[in-house]
Design a protein around this motif. Structure first.
Motif, PDB file in Angstrom:
ATOM      1  N   PRO A   1     -16.258 -12.524 -12.804  1.00 19.59           N
ATOM      2  CA  PRO A   1     -16.750 -13.182 -11.588  1.00 19.59           C
ATOM      3  C   PRO A   1     -17.634 -12.276 -10.734  1.00 19.59           C
ATOM      4  N   HIS A   2     -17.409 -10.953 -10.802  1.00 17.77           N
ATOM      5  CA  HIS A   2     -18.222 -10.059  -9.963  1.00 17.77           C
ATOM      6  C   HIS A   2     -19.700 -10.110 -10.329  1.00 17.77           C
ATOM      7  N   ASN A   3     -20.022 -10.524 -11.565  1.00 17.18           N
ATOM      8  CA  ASN A   3     -21.435 -10.599 -11.959  1.00 17.18           C
ATOM      9  C   ASN A   3     -22.238 -11.427 -10.971  1.00 17.18           C
TER      10      ASN A   3
ATOM     11  N   ASN B   1       0.865  -1.185   0.000  1.00 19.84           N
ATOM     12  CA  ASN B   1       0.000   0.000   0.000  1.00 19.84           C
ATOM     13  C   ASN B   1       0.901   1.234   0.000  1.00 19.84           C
ATOM     14  N   GLU B   2       0.303   2.397  -0.069  1.00 20.86           N
ATOM     15  CA  GLU B   2       1.074   3.629  -0.239  1.00 20.86           C
ATOM     16  C   GLU B   2       1.914   3.945   0.986  1.00 20.86           C
ATOM     17  N   GLU B   3       1.343   3.667   2.147  1.00 25.30           N
ATOM     18  CA  GLU B   3       2.023   4.007   3.388  1.00 25.30           C
ATOM     19  C   GLU B   3       3.306   3.186   3.536  1.00 25.30           C
TER      20      GLU B   3
ATOM     21  N   LEU C   1     -15.218  -7.273  -0.686  1.00 25.84           N
ATOM     22  CA  LEU C   1     -13.807  -6.875  -0.556  1.00 25.84           C
ATOM     23  C   LEU C   1     -13.001  -7.570  -1.650  1.00 25.84           C
ATOM     24  N   GLY C   2     -12.384  -6.784  -2.530  1.00 26.52           N
ATOM     25  CA  GLY C   2     -11.576  -7.370  -3.609  1.00 26.52           C
ATOM     26  C   GLY C   2     -10.269  -7.925  -3.057  1.00 26.52           C
ATOM     27  N   ASP C   3      -9.680  -8.875  -3.791  1.00 27.99           N
ATOM     28  CA  ASP C   3      -8.439  -9.478  -3.279  1.00 27.99           C
ATOM     29  C   ASP C   3      -7.282  -8.476  -3.267  1.00 27.99           C
ATOM     30  N   GLY C   4      -7.283  -7.539  -4.230  1.00 28.23           N
ATOM     31  CA  GLY C   4      -6.227  -6.514  -4.235  1.00 28.23           C
ATOM     32  C   GLY C   4      -6.337  -5.648  -2.995  1.00 28.23           C
ATOM     33  N   THR C   5      -7.554  -5.277  -2.671  1.00 31.82           N
ATOM     34  CA  THR C   5      -7.763  -4.428  -1.496  1.00 31.82           C
ATOM     35  C   THR C   5      -7.505  -5.194  -0.214  1.00 31.82           C
ATOM     36  N   TYR C   6      -7.839  -6.469  -0.222  1.00 30.50           N
ATOM     37  CA  TYR C   6      -7.559  -7.323   0.944  1.00 30.50           C
ATOM     38  C   TYR C   6      -6.075  -7.235   1.278  1.00 30.50           C
TER      39      TYR C   6
ATOM     40  N   TYR D   1     -12.207 -12.960  -5.028  1.00 25.61           N
ATOM     41  CA  TYR D   1     -10.892 -13.315  -5.558  1.00 25.61           C
ATOM     42  C   TYR D   1     -10.954 -13.420  -7.079  1.00 25.61           C
ATOM     43  N   ASN D   2     -10.397 -12.430  -7.757  1.00 29.13           N
ATOM     44  CA  ASN D   2     -10.330 -12.538  -9.217  1.00 29.13           C
ATOM     45  C   ASN D   2      -8.885 -12.534  -9.688  1.00 29.13           C
ATOM     46  N   ASP D   3      -7.975 -12.697  -8.734  1.00 24.12           N
ATOM     47  CA  ASP D   3      -6.552 -12.868  -9.040  1.00 24.12           C
ATOM     48  C   ASP D   3      -5.956 -11.660  -9.754  1.00 24.12           C
ATOM     49  N   ALA D   4      -6.526 -10.465  -9.490  1.00 27.63           N
ATOM     50  CA  ALA D   4      -6.010  -9.270 -10.169  1.00 27.63           C
ATOM     51  C   ALA D   4      -6.443  -8.025  -9.411  1.00 27.63           C
ATOM     52  N   VAL D   5      -5.646  -6.993  -9.562  1.00 31.34           N
ATOM     53  CA  VAL D   5      -6.082  -5.669  -9.117  1.00 31.34           C
ATOM     54  C   VAL D   5      -6.701  -5.071 -10.380  1.00 31.34           C
ATOM     55  N   ALA D   6      -7.971  -5.399 -10.572  1.00 33.83           N
ATOM     56  CA  ALA D   6      -8.560  -5.221 -11.898  1.00 33.83           C
ATOM     57  C   ALA D   6      -8.702  -3.764 -12.293  1.00 33.83           C
ATOM     58  N   MET D   7      -9.177  -2.975 -11.374  1.00 28.14           N
ATOM     59  CA  MET D   7      -9.592  -1.631 -11.769  1.00 28.14           C
ATOM     60  C   MET D   7      -8.435  -0.755 -12.237  1.00 28.14           C
ATOM     61  N   THR D   8      -7.225  -1.074 -11.802  1.00 33.19           N
ATOM     62  CA  THR D   8      -6.089  -0.234 -12.194  1.00 33.19           C
ATOM     63  C   THR D   8      -5.313  -0.824 -13.362  1.00 33.19           C
TER      64      THR D   8
ATOM     65  N   GLY E   1     -17.137  -1.860  -1.697  1.00 32.63           N
ATOM     66  CA  GLY E   1     -15.768  -1.418  -1.442  1.00 32.63           C
ATOM     67  C   GLY E   1     -15.151  -0.930  -2.733  1.00 32.63           C
ATOM     68  N   ILE E   2     -13.874  -0.544  -2.651  1.00 29.94           N
ATOM     69  CA  ILE E   2     -13.174   0.001  -3.816  1.00 29.94           C
ATOM     70  C   ILE E   2     -12.710  -1.137  -4.725  1.00 29.94           C
ATOM     71  N   GLY E   3     -12.882  -0.933  -6.000  1.00 34.05           N
ATOM     72  CA  GLY E   3     -12.500  -1.970  -6.968  1.00 34.05           C
ATOM     73  C   GLY E   3     -13.566  -1.975  -8.048  1.00 34.05           C
ATOM     74  N   CYS E   4     -13.373  -2.811  -9.055  1.00 31.51           N
ATOM     75  CA  CYS E   4     -14.388  -2.914 -10.104  1.00 31.51           C
ATOM     76  C   CYS E   4     -15.749  -3.236  -9.509  1.00 31.51           C
ATOM     77  N   HIS E   5     -15.722  -4.008  -8.415  1.00 30.49           N
ATOM     78  CA  HIS E   5     -16.995  -4.464  -7.840  1.00 30.49           C
ATOM     79  C   HIS E   5     -17.784  -3.330  -7.193  1.00 30.49           C
TER      80      HIS E   5
HETATM   81  C1  LIG Z   1      -5.841   4.460  -1.097  1.00 31.50           C
HETATM   82  C2  LIG Z   1      -6.152   4.096  -2.516  1.00 31.50           C
HETATM   83  N1  LIG Z   1      -5.153   3.661  -3.304  1.00 31.50           N
HETATM   84  C3  LIG Z   1      -5.381   3.320  -4.582  1.00 31.50           C
HETATM   85  C4  LIG Z   1      -6.641   3.428  -5.097  1.00 31.50           C
HETATM   86  C5  LIG Z   1      -6.896   3.109  -6.550  1.00 31.50           C
HETATM   87  N2  LIG Z   1      -7.686   1.876  -6.726  1.00 31.50           N
HETATM   88  C6  LIG Z   1      -8.992   1.911  -7.067  1.00 31.50           C
HETATM   89  S1  LIG Z   1      -9.630   0.409  -7.317  1.00 31.50           S
HETATM   90  C7  LIG Z   1      -8.180  -0.327  -6.969  1.00 31.50           C
HETATM   91  C8  LIG Z   1      -7.995  -1.797  -7.106  1.00 31.50           C
HETATM   92  C9  LIG Z   1      -8.857  -2.662  -6.297  1.00 31.50           C
HETATM   93  O1  LIG Z   1      -8.529  -3.970  -6.609  1.00 31.50           O
HETATM   94  P1  LIG Z   1      -9.347  -5.193  -6.047  1.00 31.50           P
HETATM   95  O2  LIG Z   1      -9.617  -4.964  -4.608  1.00 31.50           O
HETATM   96  O3  LIG Z   1      -8.632  -6.449  -6.388  1.00 31.50           O
HETATM   97  O4  LIG Z   1     -10.744  -5.102  -6.798  1.00 31.50           O
HETATM   98  P2  LIG Z   1     -11.066  -5.358  -8.361  1.00 31.50           P
HETATM   99  O5  LIG Z   1     -10.744  -4.108  -9.071  1.00 31.50           O
HETATM  100  O6  LIG Z   1     -10.261  -6.522  -8.815  1.00 31.50           O
HETATM  101  O7  LIG Z   1     -12.533  -5.598  -8.369  1.00 31.50           O
HETATM  102  C10 LIG Z   1      -7.198   0.607  -6.668  1.00 31.50           C
HETATM  103  C11 LIG Z   1      -5.805   0.285  -6.357  1.00 31.50           C
HETATM  104  C12 LIG Z   1      -7.659   3.915  -4.251  1.00 31.50           C
HETATM  105  N3  LIG Z   1      -8.901   4.072  -4.671  1.00 31.50           N
HETATM  106  N4  LIG Z   1      -7.384   4.232  -2.974  1.00 31.50           N
END
Ligand SMILES: Cc1ncc(C[n+]2csc(CCOP(=O)(O)OP(=O)(O)O)c2C)c(N)n1
Ligand code: SF4
Length: 623
Positions: free
Chosen positions: A437-439, A85-87, A495-500, A524-531, A453-457
């Motif tokens: 898979p989010h469908n 993460n950024e921190e 909760l996406g796996d990337g965010t987890y 779990y989609n094995d990717a940080v999809a949204m970025t 939560g944050i992510g494509c989902h």
């Molecule tokens: C603190 C912070 N860092 C980065 C982002 C940018 N960001 C938006 S969605 C995302 C990825 C989330 O990935 P995941 O949880 O795997 O969900 P998916 O996109 O695969 O559904 C990131 C890094 C953000 N929103 N907030």
């Protein structure tokens, strides 16, 4: 006439000998690291580079670009380690400065580069303040690149990081276009070495997510090290530092050293001048290019400006604003218009700089508001050349009004009216890609509720599957504060796996500590999809998450997959595998938690992990 074509190749972008290269802003950031190392070597310094941070638009693809340039980076002693993460990425960059304190250091210095999206800087503020107070090393330096999304085009909130940089006492530069990225980056690292602070760098979609052909001459410019009276012992990082002394060095020396450096190197500059100046425009970053475009649309160029008394001042370092330059700019002006995006930041500093200085030089300063307190330039969203042209034309109308200006304003007004009255004939809500898979995994049983939560989902918000969401790393925790006050007894949290991996694990720990009744669906989609589909740091697998959840104290963990056989016997801890794609929508979670009917009986004081589901994508598991 047949002009010979210059040979051009996409590989030129990292050719340090090329005079002109075509590259994106993200690639310019990679090039910057290579140029820095080359300049150090030419100056007889044996330096290395260290890059860490976390992805997020408009810096969503920086890590991928760094991976692509693996060979070039390795050849130049530049190490890239993505943060989880950024921190923590920023903490690792702090370490790159501590390398200079090590008696067994292999380099004269390590220049550190941190990157993150605006909300990433928000969450990294603690380390930013500590690491900046500790300081940089003499031949290292740190550049903190933040992706600012002023218009929330790809974010859950519009953000501007200016105030955070100043809160952490981090001077920062704001390039106006791709063309300035390498030059400003070099200046920032040199400033960081000189002043002992981290130096911030503002990247917006317009500067970093665009491509251009760039002349490389500015990469070879000389950088002036000004005279400056530093305190005894200097301002750089040191072992066993005294914390109060760190603050004294910051407040009394480092910010002023940054200003001296900016002054000596002309980071802020007068772009247009006039022998009889009366009206000044002060602008920065992306707003500078918009301002030039606005002026052009009004038929105002350098020659007209010269004749009508217009000055334009470009601020390269928005904080701390260098006072000598702005005061010289203000001399003789009746009025200054500050053009900057979002909340006023330079405007306030300018007013401070002028107020106690010289009562004979007191131009009216307007920007977000006019002198009567009426809104002038919008504080929300991005500015457009049209909006800026409007304000300039209005403010200069008392001494300069032409047919061209009237025509341009009429055009902008017509366009605005047309846009205001426009309604799209068809509105299409975004949806998950087919096969995603989010469908299925974001569906909830009837009568249940999910927190997004944050992510494509997050698109579940627009599908009647969730109504609220949190920042990355807060998933489900709002329920801790809501549950005691409502009659509902349970929620799902997506909760996406990337965010987890980034921070969500801590949110689950909080939920468990608070004995909240939540079913986490770890998608779990094995990717940080949204970025951009990057792999999750650390190679997280379904069995790893399952075991981790049990160790955290989740009462029950269930893997939902249409193909549970994908997990070999013994790879999952002993709990139920659920050979289905999703929770049974009619019978509720009682189907997979069959101890009792109803909502997650027996979970009570613990969080359970109730994994989401997936469609049949090879190699993708579901927890
Ligand atoms: C603190 C912070 N860092 C980065 C982002 C940018 N960001 C938006 S969605 C995302 C990825 C989330 O990935 P995941 O949880 O795997 O969900 P998916 O996109 O695969 O559904 C990131 C890094 C953000 N929103 N907030
Ligand atoms: S996770 Fe991937 S497949 Fe699903 S909606 Fe996002 S980009 Fe599309």
């Amino acid at each position: 006439m047949n002009l010979p074509l210059r040979p051009v190749s996409l590989d030129d972008r990292y050719d340090l000998g090329a005079e002109r290269v075509f590259l994106s802003g993200t690639q310019a950031l990679v090039r910057l690291a290579l140029v820095q190392r080359a300049r150090d070597a030419a100056a007889g310094l044996n330096t290395a580079g260290f890059i860490s941070g976390y992805r997020g638009s408009p810096l969503g693809g920086f890590d991928q670009e760094l991976w692509r340039a693996k060979k070039e980076l390795a050849a130049n002693h530049i190490v890239f380690v993505p943060g989880i993460n950024e921190e923590l990425g920023a903490t690792a960059v702090w370490g790159s400065q501590q390398a200079a304190l090590n008696a067994r250091a292999r380099y004269d210095g390590v220049f550190g580069i941190w990157y993150g999206k605006g909300p990433g800087l928000d969450r990294a503020m603690d380390v930013m303040k500590h690491a900046n107070a500790a300081g940089t090393s003499r031949h290292g330096g740190v550049l903190a690149i933040v992706g600012d999304d002023h218009g929330a085009k790809s974010s859950t909130l519009p953000h501007q990081s200016d105030h955070n940089f100043s809160a952490a006492f981090v001077p920062f530069l704001s390039p106006a276009s791709v063309h300035e990225i390498v030059e400003y980056g070099l200046l920032s690292i040199a400033m960081s070495r000189f002043a002992g602070t981290w130096v911030g760098f503002k990247a917006t979609a317009d500067t970093v997510e665009t491509s251009a052909t760039v002349e490389t001459a500015s990469e070879r410019r000389s950088i002036i090290i000004p005279d400056f009276e530093f305190p005894e012992g200097g301002v750089h990082i040191r072992p066993n530092d005294i914390w109060r002394d760190e603050d004294t060095r910051l407040q009394r020396f480092k910010g002023f050293a940054a200003q001296a450096f900016a002054r000596a190197n002309g980071i802020d500059r007068l772009v247009w001048d006039s022998p009889r100046p009366r009206f000044g425009i002060l602008t920065t970053g992306k707003a500078y290019t918009d301002t030039l475009e606005a002026l052009a649309s009004l038929g105002i160029d350098a020659r007209v400006a010269h004749d009508i008394g217009l000055r334009v001042y470009k601020v390269g370092m928005p904080w701390p604003l260098e006072p000598d330059g702005v005061r010289a700019f203000a001399q003789g002006l009746e009025e200054i218009l500050v053009i900057e995006e979002k909340r006023e930041f330079i405007e306030h500093q300018l007013k401070w700089q002028l107020y106690n200085w010289n009562p004979d030089v007191r131009p009216v300063v307007v920007g977000k508001h006019d002198e009567k307190g009426e809104w002038l330039l919008s504080p929300d969203n991005e500015l457009s050349p049209g909006m800026i042209a409007h304000v300039i034309a209005t403010r200069i109308s008392r001494f300069h009004a032409t047919d061209r200006i009237r025509e341009a304003l009429a055009y902008f007004e017509r366009r605005e009216a047309a846009l205001a009255g426009f309604a799209a004939p068809l509105k299409r809500s975004p949806w998950f890609c087919s096969g995603c898979p989010h469908n299925s995994s974001t569906r909830v049983p009837e009568g249940s509720r999910a927190l997004a939560g944050i992510g494509c989902h997050i698109m579940a918000l627009w599908m009647d599957r969730a109504q609220t969401f949190t920042q990355m790393g807060g998933e489900g925790v709002t329920w801790v504060g809501e549950a005691p006050f409502v009659a509902d007894t349970h929620v799902f949290a997506n909760l996406g796996d990337g965010t987890y991996e980034h921070s969500g694990l801590l949110a689950i720990r909080q939920a468990i500590a608070a004995r909240a009744n939540i079913t986490y669906k770890i998608l779990y989609n094995d990717a940080v999809a949204m970025t951009g589909g990057q792999p999750v740091e650390g190679g997280l697998t379904v069995p790893m998450i399952a075991r981790q959840m049990l160790a955290e104290g989740a009462r029950k963990v269930v893997v939902l997959s249409e193909d549970v056989e994908r997990f070999p016997p013994g790879s999952l801890p002993p709990f139920s595998r659920h050979p289905g794609k999703q929770l049974d929508r009619r019978r509720g979670p009682g189907r997979i938690f069959p101890e009792k009917a109803g909502l997650l009986p027996g979970i009570g004081r613990r969080a359970a992990v109730d994994p989401g589901a997936m469609a049949g994508r090879p190699g993708i598991g579901t927890l």
